[in-house]
Structures are given as C-alpha cells and as structure tokens.
Design a protein around this motif. Structure first.
Motif, PDB file in Angstrom:
ATOM      1  N   SER A 116       0.839  -1.199   0.000  1.00 27.54           N
ATOM      2  CA  SER A 116       0.000   0.000   0.000  1.00 27.54           C
ATOM      3  C   SER A 116       0.876   1.252   0.000  1.00 27.54           C
ATOM      4  O   SER A 116       1.662   1.455  -0.925  1.00 27.54           O
ATOM      5  N   ALA A 120      -0.812  -4.499  -3.158  1.00 28.30           N
ATOM      6  CA  ALA A 120      -1.801  -3.469  -2.824  1.00 28.30           C
ATOM      7  C   ALA A 120      -1.262  -2.109  -3.247  1.00 28.30           C
ATOM      8  O   ALA A 120      -1.387  -1.115  -2.528  1.00 28.30           O
ATOM      9  N   GLN A 180      -1.338  -7.616  -7.301  1.00 29.05           N
ATOM     10  CA  GLN A 180      -2.511  -6.777  -7.022  1.00 29.05           C
ATOM     11  C   GLN A 180      -3.771  -7.623  -6.952  1.00 29.05           C
ATOM     12  O   GLN A 180      -4.022  -8.473  -7.822  1.00 29.05           O
ATOM     13  N   ASP A 198      -9.012  -5.130  -5.723  1.00 25.91           N
ATOM     14  CA  ASP A 198      -8.405  -4.051  -4.945  1.00 25.91           C
ATOM     15  C   ASP A 198      -9.108  -2.736  -5.263  1.00 25.91           C
ATOM     16  O   ASP A 198      -9.756  -2.598  -6.310  1.00 25.91           O
ATOM     17  N   TYR A 222     -12.123  -3.063   2.262  1.00 27.21           N
ATOM     18  CA  TYR A 222     -10.728  -3.336   1.933  1.00 27.21           C
ATOM     19  C   TYR A 222     -10.500  -4.800   1.560  1.00 27.21           C
ATOM     20  O   TYR A 222      -9.389  -5.178   1.190  1.00 27.21           O
ATOM     21  N   VAL A 252      -0.437   1.486  -5.003  1.00 24.71           N
ATOM     22  CA  VAL A 252      -1.273   2.673  -5.164  1.00 24.71           C
ATOM     23  C   VAL A 252      -0.944   3.419  -6.455  1.00 24.71           C
ATOM     24  O   VAL A 252      -1.824   4.014  -7.071  1.00 24.71           O
ATOM     25  N   PHE A 276      -7.495   6.425  -5.095  1.00 23.18           N
ATOM     26  CA  PHE A 276      -7.780   5.418  -4.067  1.00 23.18           C
ATOM     27  C   PHE A 276      -8.882   5.917  -3.137  1.00 23.18           C
ATOM     28  O   PHE A 276      -9.869   5.232  -2.879  1.00 23.18           O
ATOM     29  N   HIS A 326      -7.865  -5.209  -1.235  1.00 24.29           N
ATOM     30  CA  HIS A 326      -6.658  -4.428  -0.993  1.00 24.29           C
ATOM     31  C   HIS A 326      -5.714  -5.124  -0.022  1.00 24.29           C
ATOM     32  O   HIS A 326      -4.497  -4.984  -0.135  1.00 24.29           O
ATOM     33  N   TRP A 327      -6.252  -5.858   0.912  1.00 23.27           N
ATOM     34  CA  TRP A 327      -5.419  -6.472   1.938  1.00 23.27           C
ATOM     35  C   TRP A 327      -4.984  -7.875   1.532  1.00 23.27           C
ATOM     36  O   TRP A 327      -5.407  -8.876   2.106  1.00 23.27           O
TER      37      TRP A 327
END
Length: 278
Positions: free
Chosen positions: A97, A121, A223, A227, A174, A123, A133, A255-256
């Motif tokens: 992230s 994850a 990814q 996500d 998430y 960005v 995001f 995302h996690w």
C-alpha cells in the motif's frame, strides 16, 4: 527472532528480524501504520529469507518526532540509514500500500542501493493513484457508512475519535471476503503521521519522470483483482510509467492481500526473490 531499537535520523526506530538468508525489508502501509500488519501472515517466509520489519517514524513502537518531522523524504532517508546500519549493499524491498509508494520513492532516490522491488496493494507512481484510491473507496461506501465516516472523521480532526473507529467502518471495503477480517492482526495507527505524510504526498508525490532510474531494477506488483486500485487502473497510474513491471493478479482478493491471500503472496515473493538474487 530479534528485536532492537536503532537510532535513525535522530529517532529510536523499532526493528524486528526473523530467519536467516537473503534479507527482505518490509515497508508497511498507512501512512501511520505499523509492521505487525504483516505478521503472522508472512512469517513462513523466514524459512527461506531473513525478514526485516521496522516501524516507520512515529509509527508502532518507533519514537515519535517532537517537531513533527514526517515526510516522504524523511522516510526515504530513514530507510537509507537502516540499510547502512544493517550493512546491506542492495535492498530487496517488499512494499505494501503506502509502503509501495515509499519503495518506489526510495528506489528513485537511491537506485544503486536497490536489488529488487516487490509491491502489493500498490497505489501508483503518480498522485492520481493516491487521490483515486480515496475517491474509489468513498464511491464504494453505502450511504449510511459514508455518513458515519464523515461524522467520525470530523471527531477525529477534533481528537475526539480514534483511527480504529474509522477502520471499523471501512474495513469491509478493503477485502474481497468480509470473513477474512477475523484474521487481521491487531495493530495501531498514528493519525498525526497519516495526516502529515498524506499532505506531503499531495504536494510532492510524482515519479512520472523517474522511470529511467528504475529500468535496471526488477519489479513485480501483486494486485488483488478486487483491490480499490484495480489491476486495470494500476496500468494507468503505475505500469504506464514503469512498463518493465510484471503484474500478477490475485483472484478473489481486495486491498489487503497480506491477510486474504498470504499463501499466494508468499509463493510469488519466494519465486521472485529466488530468481533475481544478484
């Protein structure tokens, strides 16, 4: 396992190392998060590598800055001092992230000190990813959750709420499967770091003209298919600027990725860092 406090950039930075072998240095998310997010999910990697975790400035168990010296550049220089302290010639970085943004920023500042980058994850390499995001996350929230979040954020700004209250609202967005939330490690977040570094990102984060510095560095991005920054969106905000990046899409994952698909993630990490060790 070894735990230490190392004086870096004038602050006592908490570090934890597990295992032996080629070092992998992990950059946690946030800004304002902490390294415990990675554990125990990725601990099995210690059978093959030396895992180096640390809490960024003012985060987790690391010392807070009395003069609020939190920025992308401070984190870059803290990581560089950590590299020197550990005696590592070239870093293998695993950035998650916000940690993916830090990994890319460090590599642009010290390209000869980086061996490989593994991002998850992610960005993006430009501000559009960071801003996108937040916009995408808000668009996914139900009307009730959006209203509740606005109220909590107002209380947070007045120091009447905690970051944990924020995550209690946004956590389900998430992940691909809400059931996976029970596996999330208990961590704390520093809202002050989050706000200050967040503003610094908005003012200074743009790696669009830095791609040549990273051409020699192998990069993999793992990814989640679902996500908040989807793999398709990642093409626009990262891979467009770093076309040699290899994208791995993790199915049924938000995302996690660390907590939802740790086995898949560890397999990708092992294969990547075993192939290109210099």
């Amino acid at each position: 396992m070894e735990e230490n406090f190392i004086k870096l950039r004038g602050l006592n930075i908490f570090t934890r190392t597990i295992g032996d072998g080629e070092p992998l240095v992990f950059l946690h998310g946030g800004p304002g998060g902490e390294h415990r997010y990675f554990l125990p999910h990725l601990e099995e990697l210690s059978k093959d590598f030396k895992l180096v975790f640390y809490d960024q400035r003012g985060c987790g168990r690391s010392e807070e800055s009395t003069d609020k010296a939190y920025s992308i550049q401070e984190e870059i220089e803290t990581l560089e001092e950590l590299r020197t302290h550990l005696g590592i010639e070239k870093l293998n970085l695993v950035g998650e992230s916000w940690g993916s943004m830090l990994a890319l920023s460090y590599a642009c500042a010290y390209p000869t000190h980086v061996n490989k980058l593994f991002l998850t994850a992610a960005v993006g390499a430009v501000l559009d990813g960071y801003l996108g995001f937040e916009q995408e996350l808000l668009s996914r929230l139900s009307d009730k959750d959006k209203s509740d979040l606005e109220k909590v954020m107002e209380r947070l700004r007045n120091e009447e709420a905690t970051v944990e209250e924020v995550f209690s609202i946004i956590d389900p967005y998430y992940v691909f499967s809400v059931e996976s939330l029970h596996k999330k490690s208990v961590t704390k977040a520093n809202n002050e770091v989050n706000m200050i570094v967040g503003e610094d990102i908005k003012k200074h984060y743009d790696l669009s003209n830095e791609s040549r510095k990273l051409e020699h560095i192998p990069i993999v991005v793992a990814q989640g298919e679902n996500d908040i920054i989807t793999p398709d969106k990642l093409q626009e905000v990262l891979i467009k600027y770093l076309p040699h990046t290899k994208l791995e899409i993790i199915k049924e994952c938000g995302h996690w990725s660390v907590i939802e698909k740790p086995t898949v993630l560890m397999d990708l990490i092992k294969r990547f860092f075993s192939e290109y060790i210099s």
